[in-house]
Motif scaffolding. Sequence first.
Motif, PDB file in Angstrom:
ATOM      1  N   GLY A  47       0.606  -1.213  -0.012  1.00 29.76           N
ATOM      2  CA  GLY A  47       0.279  -0.023  -0.127  1.00 29.76           C
ATOM      3  C   GLY A  47       0.779   1.410  -0.001  1.00 29.76           C
ATOM      4  N   ILE A  48       0.661   2.611   0.330  1.00 27.75           N
ATOM      5  CA  ILE A  48       0.938   3.562   0.598  1.00 27.75           C
ATOM      6  C   ILE A  48       2.197   3.542   1.821  1.00 27.75           C
ATOM      7  CG2 ILE A  48       1.236   6.096   1.133  1.00 27.75           C
ATOM      8  CD1 ILE A  48      -1.882   5.591   0.009  1.00 27.75           C
ATOM      9  N   SER A  49       2.902   3.835   1.243  1.00 22.91           N
ATOM     10  CA  SER A  49       4.899   3.408   2.707  1.00 22.91           C
ATOM     11  C   SER A  49       5.434   4.054   2.110  1.00 22.91           C
ATOM     12  CB  SER A  49       5.138   2.097   1.342  1.00 22.91           C
ATOM     13  OG  SER A  49       5.894   1.658   2.609  1.00 22.91           O
ATOM     14  N   TRP A  50       6.428   4.399   3.231  1.00 18.52           N
ATOM     15  CA  TRP A  50       7.638   5.244   3.440  1.00 18.52           C
ATOM     16  C   TRP A  50       8.539   4.872   1.887  1.00 18.52           C
ATOM     17  CZ3 TRP A  50       7.228   9.675   5.386  1.00 18.52           C
ATOM     18  CH2 TRP A  50       6.392  10.013   6.436  1.00 18.52           C
ATOM     19  N   ALA A  51       9.503   5.620   1.190  1.00 19.28           N
ATOM     20  CA  ALA A  51       9.700   4.841  -0.145  1.00 19.28           C
ATOM     21  C   ALA A  51      10.596   3.742   0.006  1.00 19.28           C
ATOM     22  CB  ALA A  51      10.677   6.179  -1.370  1.00 19.28           C
ATOM     23  N   PRO A  52      11.453   3.854   1.464  1.00 16.99           N
ATOM     24  CA  PRO A  52      12.420   2.874   1.253  1.00 16.99           C
ATOM     25  C   PRO A  52      11.803   1.559   1.635  1.00 16.99           C
ATOM     26  CG  PRO A  52      13.445   4.914   2.194  1.00 16.99           C
ATOM     27  CD  PRO A  52      12.197   5.206   1.663  1.00 16.99           C
ATOM     28  N   SER A  53      10.975   1.632   2.518  1.00 19.38           N
ATOM     29  CA  SER A  53       9.877   0.741   2.853  1.00 19.38           C
ATOM     30  C   SER A  53       9.076   0.218   1.461  1.00 19.38           C
ATOM     31  CB  SER A  53       8.903   1.016   4.156  1.00 19.38           C
ATOM     32  OG  SER A  53      10.267   1.369   5.337  1.00 19.38           O
ATOM     33  N   TRP A  54       9.088   0.459   0.687  1.00 24.62           N
ATOM     34  CA  TRP A  54       8.099  -0.207  -0.596  1.00 24.62           C
ATOM     35  C   TRP A  54       8.889  -1.352  -1.221  1.00 24.62           C
ATOM     36  CZ3 TRP A  54       7.276  -1.881  -5.605  1.00 24.62           C
ATOM     37  CH2 TRP A  54       6.071  -1.872  -5.860  1.00 24.62           C
ATOM     38  N   ARG A  55       8.462  -2.415  -0.603  1.00 26.35           N
ATOM     39  CA  ARG A  55       8.881  -3.420  -1.212  1.00 26.35           C
ATOM     40  C   ARG A  55      10.961  -3.408  -1.310  1.00 26.35           C
ATOM     41  NH1 ARG A  55       4.764  -6.128  -5.694  1.00 26.35           N
ATOM     42  NH2 ARG A  55       3.791  -5.935  -4.577  1.00 26.35           N
ATOM     43  N   PRO A  56      11.054  -3.326  -0.474  1.00 27.35           N
ATOM     44  CA  PRO A  56      12.441  -3.214  -0.431  1.00 27.35           C
ATOM     45  C   PRO A  56      13.436  -4.796  -0.835  1.00 27.35           C
ATOM     46  CG  PRO A  56      11.912  -3.626   1.358  1.00 27.35           C
ATOM     47  CD  PRO A  56      11.038  -3.482   0.515  1.00 27.35           C
ATOM     48  N   ASP A  57      14.349  -4.412  -1.699  1.00 28.01           N
ATOM     49  CA  ASP A  57      15.246  -5.784  -2.080  1.00 28.01           C
ATOM     50  C   ASP A  57      16.823  -5.882  -2.132  1.00 28.01           C
ATOM     51  OD1 ASP A  57      15.497  -3.781  -4.079  1.00 28.01           O
ATOM     52  OD2 ASP A  57      15.227  -4.707  -5.687  1.00 28.01           O
ATOM     53  N   GLY A  58      17.008  -4.710  -0.942  1.00 29.73           N
ATOM     54  CA  GLY A  58      18.406  -4.760  -0.332  1.00 29.73           C
ATOM     55  C   GLY A  58      18.264  -3.690   1.246  1.00 29.73           C
ATOM     56  N   PRO A  59      19.631  -3.554   1.699  1.00 25.37           N
ATOM     57  CA  PRO A  59      19.668  -2.697   2.732  1.00 25.37           C
ATOM     58  C   PRO A  59      18.884  -1.561   2.667  1.00 25.37           C
ATOM     59  CG  PRO A  59      21.773  -4.155   2.423  1.00 25.37           C
ATOM     60  CD  PRO A  59      20.705  -3.838   1.253  1.00 25.37           C
ATOM     61  N   ALA A  60      18.882  -1.545   4.064  1.00 27.91           N
ATOM     62  CA  ALA A  60      17.954   0.070   3.877  1.00 27.91           C
ATOM     63  C   ALA A  60      18.569   1.844   4.264  1.00 27.91           C
ATOM     64  CB  ALA A  60      17.262   0.620   5.519  1.00 27.91           C
ATOM     65  N   GLY A  61      20.067   1.489   3.990  1.00 27.74           N
ATOM     66  CA  GLY A  61      21.233   2.620   4.714  1.00 27.74           C
ATOM     67  C   GLY A  61      21.139   3.028   5.293  1.00 27.74           C
ATOM     68  N   PRO A  62      20.745   4.897   4.959  1.00 29.13           N
ATOM     69  CA  PRO A  62      20.540   5.458   5.615  1.00 29.13           C
ATOM     70  C   PRO A  62      19.016   5.796   6.473  1.00 29.13           C
ATOM     71  CG  PRO A  62      20.762   6.746   3.680  1.00 29.13           C
ATOM     72  CD  PRO A  62      21.098   4.915   3.943  1.00 29.13           C
ATOM     73  N   PHE A  63      17.891   4.607   6.002  1.00 25.30           N
ATOM     74  CA  PHE A  63      16.448   4.477   6.270  1.00 25.30           C
ATOM     75  C   PHE A  63      16.769   3.498   7.251  1.00 25.30           C
ATOM     76  CE2 PHE A  63      16.693   7.368   2.748  1.00 25.30           C
ATOM     77  CZ  PHE A  63      16.289   8.759   3.560  1.00 25.30           C
ATOM     78  N   ALA A  64      17.585   2.356   8.067  1.00 25.51           N
ATOM     79  CA  ALA A  64      17.446   1.706   8.433  1.00 25.51           C
ATOM     80  C   ALA A  64      16.598   1.499   9.656  1.00 25.51           C
ATOM     81  CB  ALA A  64      18.982   0.702   8.693  1.00 25.51           C
TER      82      ALA A  64
END
Length: 264
Positions: free
Chosen positions: A230-247
């Motif tokens: 659904g509506i998600s924070w951009a880094p959390s929309w189906r991530p396929d790797g580490p979230a980096g600075p947004f972990a």
Amino acid sequence: MSEIDVDRPNPARIYDYLLGGSHSFAVDRRFAEEMVRVDPIVRPAARANREFLRRAVRAVQGLGIRQFLDLGAGLPTMGNVHEIAQREDPGARVLYVDNDPVAVAHSRNIIEREHISHVSAEQADARDVDAVLDLARRDLDLSQPVAVLMVALLHFVPDDDHPVDLVERYRDAVVPGSALALTHVTRDGQGEHVTEVYEAYRSRATSRLVDRSRDQVAELLAGWEPLDPGISWAPSWRPDGPAGPFAGEPSASGIYAAVGVRPA
């Protein structure tokens, strides 16, 4: 053709610079660095937005969509839509649309220089839906599903231009099974420091920046069935790797993201 304003920062050129591109003027680079000093998350947020675009393109290809209408496409920079789409299917069709003549000229230069098939770039304002659809009918097959990309576009559409109605008109122009991918900046969960960034855009850049809440973003998605999550924070929309600075803190991106499908 629109006159190129080299005296005021331009969102497409600022975005390109933040992503590490080279298609910007000194005024854009100065403005971008000022924003980064105010809010250092601006640069990784731009990258998170671009990474969402990559994942969204792949997601809709998984639904069988092979055509892309990229509105407010901006400058050709890292991870162009056609590069992502044609890696999966060399026959994928892409129409880039932007109102910035610099962005369109650079896109056309790349298309011609690299002899890229099934890809075109046209100058038009996404708010002029009739003009854009005329271009789409020429370069795409609107009898088949299309992915309408409004990534980092709608926060440059003021309320006076009725963004909900704008999205609805594009929805009504595409067949069931088509998709919409969008991102949108917000103040939800953000600190007061972002106010300075927004006000700088409003007073100095060539386009105003309009932040909207999650509920307002949901209104933009009316008539589209959101894909998980659904509506998600951009880094959390189906991530396929580490979230980096947004972990651990994806809300710090300040960007909502979603993909919806037009139902039958």
